[in-house]
Design a protein around this motif. Sequence first.
Motif, PDB file in Angstrom:
ATOM      1  N   UNK A  60       0.838  -1.197   0.000  1.00  0.00           N
ATOM      2  CA  UNK A  60       0.000   0.000   0.000  1.00  0.00           C
ATOM      3  C   UNK A  60       0.874   1.247   0.000  1.00  0.00           C
ATOM      4  N   UNK A  61       0.338   2.311  -0.570  1.00  0.00           N
ATOM      5  CA  UNK A  61       0.971   3.619  -0.482  1.00  0.00           C
ATOM      6  C   UNK A  61       0.122   4.484   0.420  1.00  0.00           C
ATOM      7  N   UNK A  62       0.731   5.010   1.463  1.00  0.00           N
ATOM      8  CA  UNK A  62       0.048   5.944   2.355  1.00  0.00           C
ATOM      9  C   UNK A  62       0.481   7.353   2.010  1.00  0.00           C
ATOM     10  N   UNK A  63      -0.473   8.162   1.607  1.00  0.00           N
ATOM     11  CA  UNK A  63      -0.229   9.567   1.299  1.00  0.00           C
ATOM     12  C   UNK A  63       0.245  10.284   2.564  1.00  0.00           C
ATOM     13  N   UNK A  64       0.827  11.449   2.390  1.00  0.00           N
ATOM     14  CA  UNK A  64       1.140  12.285   3.550  1.00  0.00           C
ATOM     15  C   UNK A  64      -0.148  12.901   4.066  1.00  0.00           C
ATOM     16  N   UNK A  68       5.345   0.091  -7.699  1.00  0.00           N
ATOM     17  CA  UNK A  68       4.062  -0.525  -8.041  1.00  0.00           C
ATOM     18  C   UNK A  68       3.410  -0.946  -6.735  1.00  0.00           C
ATOM     19  N   UNK A  69       2.113  -0.692  -6.608  1.00  0.00           N
ATOM     20  CA  UNK A  69       1.423  -1.011  -5.361  1.00  0.00           C
ATOM     21  C   UNK A  69      -0.016  -1.422  -5.646  1.00  0.00           C
ATOM     22  N   UNK A  70      -0.623  -2.055  -4.651  1.00  0.00           N
ATOM     23  CA  UNK A  70      -2.016  -2.476  -4.792  1.00  0.00           C
ATOM     24  C   UNK A  70      -2.985  -1.315  -4.584  1.00  0.00           C
ATOM     25  N   UNK A  71      -2.794  -0.571  -3.491  1.00  0.00           N
ATOM     26  CA  UNK A  71      -3.748   0.484  -3.145  1.00  0.00           C
ATOM     27  C   UNK A  71      -3.030   1.748  -2.712  1.00  0.00           C
ATOM     28  N   UNK A  72      -3.493   2.869  -3.218  1.00  0.00           N
ATOM     29  CA  UNK A  72      -3.026   4.179  -2.790  1.00  0.00           C
ATOM     30  C   UNK A  72      -4.110   4.794  -1.917  1.00  0.00           C
ATOM     31  N   UNK A  73      -3.802   5.020  -0.646  1.00  0.00           N
ATOM     32  CA  UNK A  73      -4.729   5.719   0.246  1.00  0.00           C
ATOM     33  C   UNK A  73      -4.407   7.203   0.163  1.00  0.00           C
ATOM     34  N   UNK A  74      -5.262   7.917  -0.534  1.00  0.00           N
ATOM     35  CA  UNK A  74      -5.009   9.306  -0.919  1.00  0.00           C
ATOM     36  C   UNK A  74      -5.751  10.268   0.000  1.00  0.00           C
ATOM     37  N   UNK A  75      -5.037  11.263   0.466  1.00  0.00           N
ATOM     38  CA  UNK A  75      -5.661  12.338   1.230  1.00  0.00           C
ATOM     39  C   UNK A  75      -5.716  13.608   0.396  1.00  0.00           C
ATOM     40  N   UNK A  76      -6.781  14.368   0.526  1.00  0.00           N
ATOM     41  CA  UNK A  76      -6.926  15.617  -0.221  1.00  0.00           C
ATOM     42  C   UNK A  76      -7.412  16.711   0.716  1.00  0.00           C
ATOM     43  N   UNK A  77      -7.107  17.945   0.379  1.00  0.00           N
ATOM     44  CA  UNK A  77      -7.579  19.072   1.182  1.00  0.00           C
ATOM     45  C   UNK A  77      -9.074  19.277   0.993  1.00  0.00           C
ATOM     46  N   UNK A 124       6.076  10.478   3.328  1.00  0.00           N
ATOM     47  CA  UNK A 124       6.010  11.216   4.583  1.00  0.00           C
ATOM     48  C   UNK A 124       6.894  10.565   5.638  1.00  0.00           C
ATOM     49  N   UNK A 125       7.930  11.254   6.121  1.00  0.00           N
ATOM     50  CA  UNK A 125       8.752  10.688   7.198  1.00  0.00           C
ATOM     51  C   UNK A 125       7.939  10.347   8.445  1.00  0.00           C
ATOM     52  N   UNK A 126       6.962  11.188   8.780  1.00  0.00           N
ATOM     53  CA  UNK A 126       6.142  10.935   9.971  1.00  0.00           C
ATOM     54  C   UNK A 126       5.336   9.656   9.819  1.00  0.00           C
ATOM     55  N   UNK A 127       4.743   9.447   8.640  1.00  0.00           N
ATOM     56  CA  UNK A 127       3.962   8.241   8.383  1.00  0.00           C
ATOM     57  C   UNK A 127       4.875   7.013   8.400  1.00  0.00           C
ATOM     58  N   UNK A 128       6.058   7.133   7.810  1.00  0.00           N
ATOM     59  CA  UNK A 128       7.005   6.011   7.783  1.00  0.00           C
ATOM     60  C   UNK A 128       7.406   5.603   9.190  1.00  0.00           C
ATOM     61  N   UNK A 129       7.726   6.584  10.037  1.00  0.00           N
ATOM     62  CA  UNK A 129       8.127   6.281  11.411  1.00  0.00           C
ATOM     63  C   UNK A 129       6.986   5.645  12.205  1.00  0.00           C
ATOM     64  N   UNK A 130       5.767   6.151  11.999  1.00  0.00           N
ATOM     65  CA  UNK A 130       4.614   5.593  12.717  1.00  0.00           C
ATOM     66  C   UNK A 130       4.361   4.153  12.291  1.00  0.00           C
ATOM     67  N   UNK A 131       4.462   3.879  10.990  1.00  0.00           N
ATOM     68  CA  UNK A 131       4.248   2.516  10.502  1.00  0.00           C
ATOM     69  C   UNK A 131       5.301   1.567  11.061  1.00  0.00           C
ATOM     70  N   UNK A 132       6.547   2.040  11.119  1.00  0.00           N
ATOM     71  CA  UNK A 132       7.630   1.205  11.638  1.00  0.00           C
ATOM     72  C   UNK A 132       7.484   0.962  13.134  1.00  0.00           C
TER      73      UNK A 132
END
Length: 247
Positions: free
Chosen positions: A94-98, A163-172, A121-129
Motif C-alpha cells: 500500500x501507499x500511504x499519502x502524507x 508498483x502497489x495495490x492500493x493508494x490511500x489518498x488524502x486531499x484538502x 512522509x517521514x512521519x507516516x514512515x516512522x509511525x508505521x515502523x
Amino acid sequence: MLAAQRKDHLLDLLDRDGRVVAKTVADDLGVSEDAIRRDLRELADEGKLLRVYGGALPIPAPEPPVRERTALATASKERVAREAVATIRPDSTIILDAGTTTLAMARMLPSGTGLTVITASPAVALAAAEHSDARVIMIGGELSRHSLVTGGGLAMEAIQHLAADTFFLGATGIDPERGLTTGELDDAVTKRALASRCTSTVVLASEEKIGAVARYPVVALDAVTAIITDPTDANPLIAKVKGRIGA
C-alpha cells in the motif's frame, strides 16, 4: 457599464453568491460573454478570484501547515482511518499519502500480515515502523517545510519505479463538482504520479474535507476506486461525492 464597474459587480456577486457564472452575468448586464470572461481573467491575474470553466470561484483559503492540521477534526480522522485499515488485505503493498488521516492509519496497522508500506512522509514512515512489523519504503526527495513530505524531481523519478495495490489518498478538498483538490501544486503532481502506479486509489474523507475546495486539482472523482468517509458524518454532499466515483 465601464470595465471597472463590471469588475466591482463581479466581485460583489462572488462575495454574495460564492460563484460567478459568466453567461448569466453577461445576460444580466447586456454585454458579451467574452467581455465578462476578459474581466474574470484580469481579476484572476490580480489574485482576486479563481477562474474555472464557465465562470469563477473565490480564492480558496491557504492550506495550514501540517502542525496545525493535526488538530482539525481529529475524531473524524480516527474513524476514517479505522475504516480504511479494515480494508487492507494481507500481503498487500500500500501507499500511504502524507497527511494526518494516513498518519492515524499508520498507527493502526496490524502486525503479522505481511504488509509493505510506501510513503513520502517521514512521519507516516516512522509511525508505521513503530506500530507494526510492515516493511516500510520511503520515497526520497526534497522535504517540504510546509507539508513535511518529500517531492520534486528525485521523488518523481523514484515513483516511476514503484508498483502497489492500493493508494490511500488524502486531499484538502473533496467536492462533487471540483473533485479532489489540494493547496500545493507540487503535492497535486506527486499525488497523481502515485495514483498512476497503483491498482486502486482510495480517498480518505474526514468530515472537514467534504465540500471543501483548494486551489490545485488532483484527480476527478471518476478516476478513483472508492471513498472512505466518517460513518457518523451526515453531510448530504457525501451521497453526491460517492455518486461520482467511477462514473
